[in-house]
Design a protein around this motif. Structure first.
Motif, PDB file in Angstrom:
ATOM      1  N   GLU A 200      -3.789   9.324  -1.333  1.00  0.00           N
ATOM      2  CA  GLU A 200      -5.175   8.863  -1.473  1.00  0.00           C
ATOM      3  C   GLU A 200      -5.533   8.450  -2.900  1.00  0.00           C
ATOM      4  O   GLU A 200      -6.665   8.035  -3.157  1.00  0.00           O
ATOM      5  N   SER A 202      -6.043   6.201  -6.178  1.00  0.00           N
ATOM      6  CA  SER A 202      -6.466   4.799  -6.237  1.00  0.00           C
ATOM      7  C   SER A 202      -5.273   3.871  -6.462  1.00  0.00           C
ATOM      8  O   SER A 202      -5.214   2.771  -5.901  1.00  0.00           O
ATOM      9  N   GLN A 205      -3.350   3.617  -3.121  1.00  0.00           N
ATOM     10  CA  GLN A 205      -4.122   2.823  -2.162  1.00  0.00           C
ATOM     11  C   GLN A 205      -4.094   1.339  -2.521  1.00  0.00           C
ATOM     12  O   GLN A 205      -4.020   0.478  -1.638  1.00  0.00           O
ATOM     13  N   PRO A 268      -3.865   0.668   7.625  1.00  0.00           N
ATOM     14  CA  PRO A 268      -3.412   1.712   6.700  1.00  0.00           C
ATOM     15  C   PRO A 268      -3.679   3.102   7.271  1.00  0.00           C
ATOM     16  O   PRO A 268      -4.686   3.331   7.959  1.00  0.00           O
ATOM     17  N   THR A 270      -1.968   7.571   6.900  1.00  0.00           N
ATOM     18  CA  THR A 270      -1.042   8.458   6.215  1.00  0.00           C
ATOM     19  C   THR A 270      -0.176   9.154   7.254  1.00  0.00           C
ATOM     20  O   THR A 270      -0.613   9.423   8.373  1.00  0.00           O
ATOM     21  N   PRO A 275       1.699   7.629   2.107  1.00  0.00           N
ATOM     22  CA  PRO A 275       1.026   6.413   2.565  1.00  0.00           C
ATOM     23  C   PRO A 275       1.829   5.764   3.680  1.00  0.00           C
ATOM     24  O   PRO A 275       3.068   5.799   3.674  1.00  0.00           O
TER      25      PRO A 275
END
Length: 323
Positions: A200, A202, A205, A268, A270, A275
């Motif tokens: 998670e 930045s 992502q 997207p 997890t 990821p």
């Protein structure tokens, strides 16, 4: 409510909070989400049937994990291990060569991610590390009994005497199994320096967003800058695996059924504390499930992708049947 209450409703209410961690435990043992779900159901059925004999000498959590471990050991007796293509022992493949598919191999499967909002950050990190794909793949090199001992000792932090009582052996035998399991695991699992970035964050992502955009716009050549130089790509049930950013891009150009921007769409998510993205491929007027990608991200780049070609996994992740 007393743990010694014997009503069925009491048991269900008391056991339900442990379902997800039991699922993670059975998944680590079995390497399969589908099998883990069945094993949890069998665990809870066994626990319910014997609940009137639960005396509360251990916590309910410990008691359930003991039942789950023995349920897994019984189920795994005589079964093949669940590998990834990199675990088959063959060298990396030629990206321009023919793909070889082996549907009869019981391949390793991914696990949907879950994190409680109120969980302690150290608990979250520990859970993710214990279900990371590379770790679960490494566990498959151990016998089921070695797996059980290592998970109970090193993941659940049980004492050797507790493990011995749980699986019906001696403390000496547990320590011997643990020593051998750790030695074998050290030979195949990632090093301590091989830490993954949090899914998670930045930076992760942003990288996942660029990864998805490259596929959706069919700008496959852009992927070169997103992978590390020694990145690995594998896609069970195909047996080959591919190393190096340029080889991976060549493989996708050669084998991907997409031809135009928009042929692929991705969601997207997890998986295994990493990821991930669900890929849908155009089929007529809709996009249908195609692959589920689980990514290792290190140093701001993708170092490993396992692309699972198993559309039965999509509903397990709460994904739609078509876009």
């Amino acid at each position: 409510m007393s743990l010694l209450a014997k009503e069925d409703n009491d048991f269900s209410a008391l056991a339900e909070p442990y379902r997800r961690e039991l699922l993670a435990h059975c998944y680590r043992m079995a390497g399969s989400l589908h099998d883990a779900e069945d094993l949890v159901q069998e665990t809870l059925l066994r626990a319910w049937k014997s609940y009137d004999r639960f005396e509360g000498k251990s916590s309910l959590r410990t008691w359930l994990h003991r039942i789950a471990t023995n349920t897994c050991l019984s189920a795994l007796e005589g079964r093949q291990r669940r590998p990834l293509p990199t675990g088959l022992g063959a060298p990396s493949s030629d990206p321009t060569g023919e793909l070889e598919q082996r549907g009869e191999v019981p391949w390793l499967e991914p696990l949907p991610d879950w994190v409680d909002d109120e969980s302690d950050p150290s608990v979250i990190a520990g859970h993710r590390e214990s279900v990371r794909l590379a770790f679960v793949a490494a566990l498959q090199h151990l016998s089921p009994r070695q797996r059980a001992v290592l998970l109970l000792r090193d993941v659940l932090q049980w004492k050797s005497a507790e493990v011995a009582e749980a699986i019906g052996t001696t403390t000496v035998a547990v320590n011997s199994l643990l020593q051998r399991a750790r030695a074998q695991l050290d030979a195949v699992r990632p090093s301590a320096d091989d830490r993954l970035e949090e899914p998670e964050s930045s930076e992760t992502q942003d990288l996942l967003g660029r990864y998805i955009a490259a596929f959706e716009s069919y700008d496959i050549d852009r992927l070169v800058e997103l992978f590390t130089a020694e990145a690995i790509w594998e896609m069970p049930p195909f047996t080959g695996w591919y190393q190096g950013a340029h080889n991976i891009v060549t493989l996708i150009h050669q084998q991907c059924p997409a031809e135009l921007p928009g042929d692929m769409r991705m969601i997207p998510l997890t998986a295994n504390g990493q990821p991930a993205a669900a890929m849908y491929m155009r089929q007529g007027e809709v996009h249908v499930p195609f692959q589920l990608h689980v990514l290792d991200v290190q140093g701001g780049r993708v170092s490993h992708v396992v692309a699972f070609l198993d559309d039965s996994l999509f509903p397990k992740f709460g994904l739609p049947s078509a876009l």
